[in-house]
Design a protein around this motif. Structure first.
Motif, PDB file in Angstrom:
ATOM      1  N   TYR A 128      41.002  39.978  38.174  1.00 39.15           N
ATOM      2  CA  TYR A 128      41.553  39.856  36.912  1.00 39.15           C
ATOM      3  C   TYR A 128      42.704  39.100  36.966  1.00 39.15           C
ATOM      4  O   TYR A 128      43.130  38.038  36.523  1.00 39.15           O
ATOM      5  CB  TYR A 128      41.636  40.934  36.015  1.00 39.15           C
ATOM      6  CG  TYR A 128      42.164  40.984  34.652  1.00 39.15           C
ATOM      7  CD1 TYR A 128      41.498  40.443  33.461  1.00 39.15           C
ATOM      8  CD2 TYR A 128      43.677  41.119  34.751  1.00 39.15           C
ATOM      9  CE1 TYR A 128      42.259  40.402  32.375  1.00 39.15           C
ATOM     10  CE2 TYR A 128      44.352  41.290  33.389  1.00 39.15           C
ATOM     11  CZ  TYR A 128      43.636  40.845  32.364  1.00 39.15           C
ATOM     12  OH  TYR A 128      44.114  40.659  31.007  1.00 39.15           O
ATOM     13  N   ASN A 129      43.647  39.678  37.859  1.00 39.62           N
ATOM     14  CA  ASN A 129      45.339  39.441  37.754  1.00 39.62           C
ATOM     15  C   ASN A 129      45.381  37.950  38.517  1.00 39.62           C
ATOM     16  O   ASN A 129      46.251  37.136  38.195  1.00 39.62           O
ATOM     17  CB  ASN A 129      45.941  40.311  38.457  1.00 39.62           C
ATOM     18  CG  ASN A 129      46.210  41.589  37.575  1.00 39.62           C
ATOM     19  OD1 ASN A 129      46.669  41.383  36.266  1.00 39.62           O
ATOM     20  ND2 ASN A 129      46.525  42.654  38.250  1.00 39.62           N
ATOM     21  N   GLU A 130      44.585  37.930  39.779  1.00 35.99           N
ATOM     22  CA  GLU A 130      44.736  36.591  40.449  1.00 35.99           C
ATOM     23  C   GLU A 130      44.276  35.440  39.482  1.00 35.99           C
ATOM     24  O   GLU A 130      44.824  34.371  39.565  1.00 35.99           O
ATOM     25  CB  GLU A 130      43.699  36.697  41.654  1.00 35.99           C
ATOM     26  CG  GLU A 130      43.726  35.245  42.518  1.00 35.99           C
ATOM     27  CD  GLU A 130      43.046  35.145  43.803  1.00 35.99           C
ATOM     28  OE1 GLU A 130      42.976  34.374  44.265  1.00 35.99           O
ATOM     29  OE2 GLU A 130      42.060  36.325  43.967  1.00 35.99           O
ATOM     30  N   ARG A 131      43.134  35.631  38.775  1.00 38.47           N
ATOM     31  CA  ARG A 131      42.791  34.273  38.201  1.00 38.47           C
ATOM     32  C   ARG A 131      43.601  34.219  36.868  1.00 38.47           C
ATOM     33  O   ARG A 131      43.758  33.057  36.581  1.00 38.47           O
ATOM     34  CB  ARG A 131      41.448  34.530  37.588  1.00 38.47           C
ATOM     35  CG  ARG A 131      40.314  34.336  38.761  1.00 38.47           C
ATOM     36  CD  ARG A 131      39.224  35.122  38.746  1.00 38.47           C
ATOM     37  NE  ARG A 131      38.440  34.968  39.999  1.00 38.47           N
ATOM     38  CZ  ARG A 131      38.444  35.515  41.275  1.00 38.47           C
ATOM     39  NH1 ARG A 131      39.590  36.320  41.430  1.00 38.47           N
ATOM     40  NH2 ARG A 131      37.822  35.106  42.334  1.00 38.47           N
ATOM     41  N   ARG A 132      44.346  35.034  36.133  1.00 29.33           N
ATOM     42  CA  ARG A 132      45.178  35.029  35.099  1.00 29.33           C
ATOM     43  C   ARG A 132      46.346  34.201  35.800  1.00 29.33           C
ATOM     44  O   ARG A 132      47.118  33.388  35.225  1.00 29.33           O
ATOM     45  CB  ARG A 132      45.486  36.314  34.419  1.00 29.33           C
ATOM     46  CG  ARG A 132      44.375  36.544  33.613  1.00 29.33           C
ATOM     47  CD  ARG A 132      44.715  37.716  33.027  1.00 29.33           C
ATOM     48  NE  ARG A 132      45.896  37.425  31.709  1.00 29.33           N
ATOM     49  CZ  ARG A 132      46.772  38.261  31.508  1.00 29.33           C
ATOM     50  NH1 ARG A 132      46.687  39.547  31.912  1.00 29.33           N
ATOM     51  NH2 ARG A 132      47.704  37.722  30.520  1.00 29.33           N
ATOM     52  N   GLU A 133      46.923  34.461  36.803  1.00 29.79           N
ATOM     53  CA  GLU A 133      48.210  34.341  37.462  1.00 29.79           C
ATOM     54  C   GLU A 133      48.422  32.900  38.224  1.00 29.79           C
ATOM     55  O   GLU A 133      48.895  32.054  38.006  1.00 29.79           O
ATOM     56  CB  GLU A 133      48.858  35.343  38.370  1.00 29.79           C
ATOM     57  CG  GLU A 133      49.191  36.535  37.603  1.00 29.79           C
ATOM     58  CD  GLU A 133      49.470  37.958  38.322  1.00 29.79           C
ATOM     59  OE1 GLU A 133      49.885  37.640  39.566  1.00 29.79           O
ATOM     60  OE2 GLU A 133      49.497  38.766  38.066  1.00 29.79           O
ATOM     61  N   LYS A 134      47.350  32.651  38.835  1.00 29.57           N
ATOM     62  CA  LYS A 134      46.983  31.526  39.801  1.00 29.57           C
ATOM     63  C   LYS A 134      46.530  30.259  38.963  1.00 29.57           C
ATOM     64  O   LYS A 134      46.566  29.317  39.166  1.00 29.57           O
ATOM     65  CB  LYS A 134      46.234  31.837  41.088  1.00 29.57           C
ATOM     66  CG  LYS A 134      46.264  30.646  42.030  1.00 29.57           C
ATOM     67  CD  LYS A 134      45.835  31.132  43.521  1.00 29.57           C
ATOM     68  CE  LYS A 134      45.793  29.826  44.474  1.00 29.57           C
ATOM     69  NZ  LYS A 134      45.305  30.312  45.712  1.00 29.57           N
ATOM     70  N   TYR A 135      45.558  30.685  38.280  1.00 30.44           N
ATOM     71  CA  TYR A 135      44.616  29.683  37.504  1.00 30.44           C
ATOM     72  C   TYR A 135      44.721  29.611  35.925  1.00 30.44           C
ATOM     73  O   TYR A 135      44.025  28.820  35.320  1.00 30.44           O
ATOM     74  CB  TYR A 135      43.203  29.733  37.838  1.00 30.44           C
ATOM     75  CG  TYR A 135      42.811  29.743  39.363  1.00 30.44           C
ATOM     76  CD1 TYR A 135      43.445  28.483  40.267  1.00 30.44           C
ATOM     77  CD2 TYR A 135      42.426  30.643  40.014  1.00 30.44           C
ATOM     78  CE1 TYR A 135      42.894  28.224  41.608  1.00 30.44           C
ATOM     79  CE2 TYR A 135      42.341  30.632  41.562  1.00 30.44           C
ATOM     80  CZ  TYR A 135      42.612  29.540  42.224  1.00 30.44           C
ATOM     81  OH  TYR A 135      42.458  29.599  43.699  1.00 30.44           O
ATOM     82  N   TYR A 136      45.673  30.542  35.571  1.00 31.16           N
ATOM     83  CA  TYR A 136      45.760  30.416  34.127  1.00 31.16           C
ATOM     84  C   TYR A 136      44.462  30.672  33.207  1.00 31.16           C
ATOM     85  O   TYR A 136      44.279  30.216  32.156  1.00 31.16           O
ATOM     86  CB  TYR A 136      46.308  29.220  33.808  1.00 31.16           C
ATOM     87  CG  TYR A 136      47.875  29.000  34.340  1.00 31.16           C
ATOM     88  CD1 TYR A 136      48.818  30.011  34.387  1.00 31.16           C
ATOM     89  CD2 TYR A 136      47.695  27.942  35.453  1.00 31.16           C
ATOM     90  CE1 TYR A 136      49.960  29.662  34.977  1.00 31.16           C
ATOM     91  CE2 TYR A 136      48.860  27.583  36.130  1.00 31.16           C
ATOM     92  CZ  TYR A 136      49.981  28.448  36.039  1.00 31.16           C
ATOM     93  OH  TYR A 136      51.195  28.156  36.705  1.00 31.16           O
TER      94      TYR A 136
END
Length: 174
Positions: A128-136
């Motif tokens: 969840y966090n990686e996709r929100r932070e890296k790919y918005y």
């Protein structure tokens, strides 16, 4: 006519999950000369679109392992392979019975939505966090996934194999 299709991760991308300047420039030069080239990936548009944004792709890209076909030039999904409401209900019911929590993807009005009920493990939180932070990427927490089973295209389950096998066994005939 020849067609060249490349995967992204482990193929077209470098170790930082990026298209290098050399690769981008080479592909753009070849496509300008008539090379029929596109990409196929398990990724969504949120991450693949960002990665491929420097390429002058004239052909649609294959997303989410073929579930979606997206035309980068027209900025629209040209093919959406959705799951039946009945199958979605079954997947949600089985997952609850097995103590699993999925991410559920759907497409409506040319927009991909990702919903979930709870993040129950460090692996889910990391995803969840990686996709929100890296790919918005946008995620929506809901109280009951079964209220949103129209136009569902994909479920992602993140758990240990021994927790996923009973779900697989129950669904393999569907």
């Amino acid at each position: 006519m020849e067609l060249f299709i490349s995967d992204l991760d482990g193929t077209l991308l470098n170790g930082n999950a990026e298209v290098t300047e050399f690769t981008r420039d080479t592909l753009n030069r070849l496509m300008a000369k008539g090379l029929n080239f596109t990409a196929a990936t398990a990724r969504t548009l949120a991450s693949a679109g960002k990665i491929l944004s420097g390429l002058d792709l004239k052909l649609p890209v294959i997303l989410m392992n073929g579930v979606l076909i997206y035309d980068m030039a027209e900025k629209k999904y040209v093919k959406i392979n959705s799951l039946s409401r009945k199958l979605c209900g079954l997947i949600i019911s089985l997952s609850k019975g097995l103590g699993l929590e999925p991410f559920m993807y759907s497409v409506s009005d040319n927009q991909l939505s990702t919903r979930y009920e709870r993040l129950i493990s460090p692996a889910m939180k990391s995803f969840y966090n990686e996709r929100r932070e890296k790919y918005y990427k946008s995620f929506t927490q809901v109280s009951d996934l079964s209220r949103y089973i129209d136009n569902v295209i994909y479920f992602t389950f993140i758990a240990e194999k021994e927790k996923l096998v009973p779900l697989y066994d129950a669904l393999k005939e569907n």
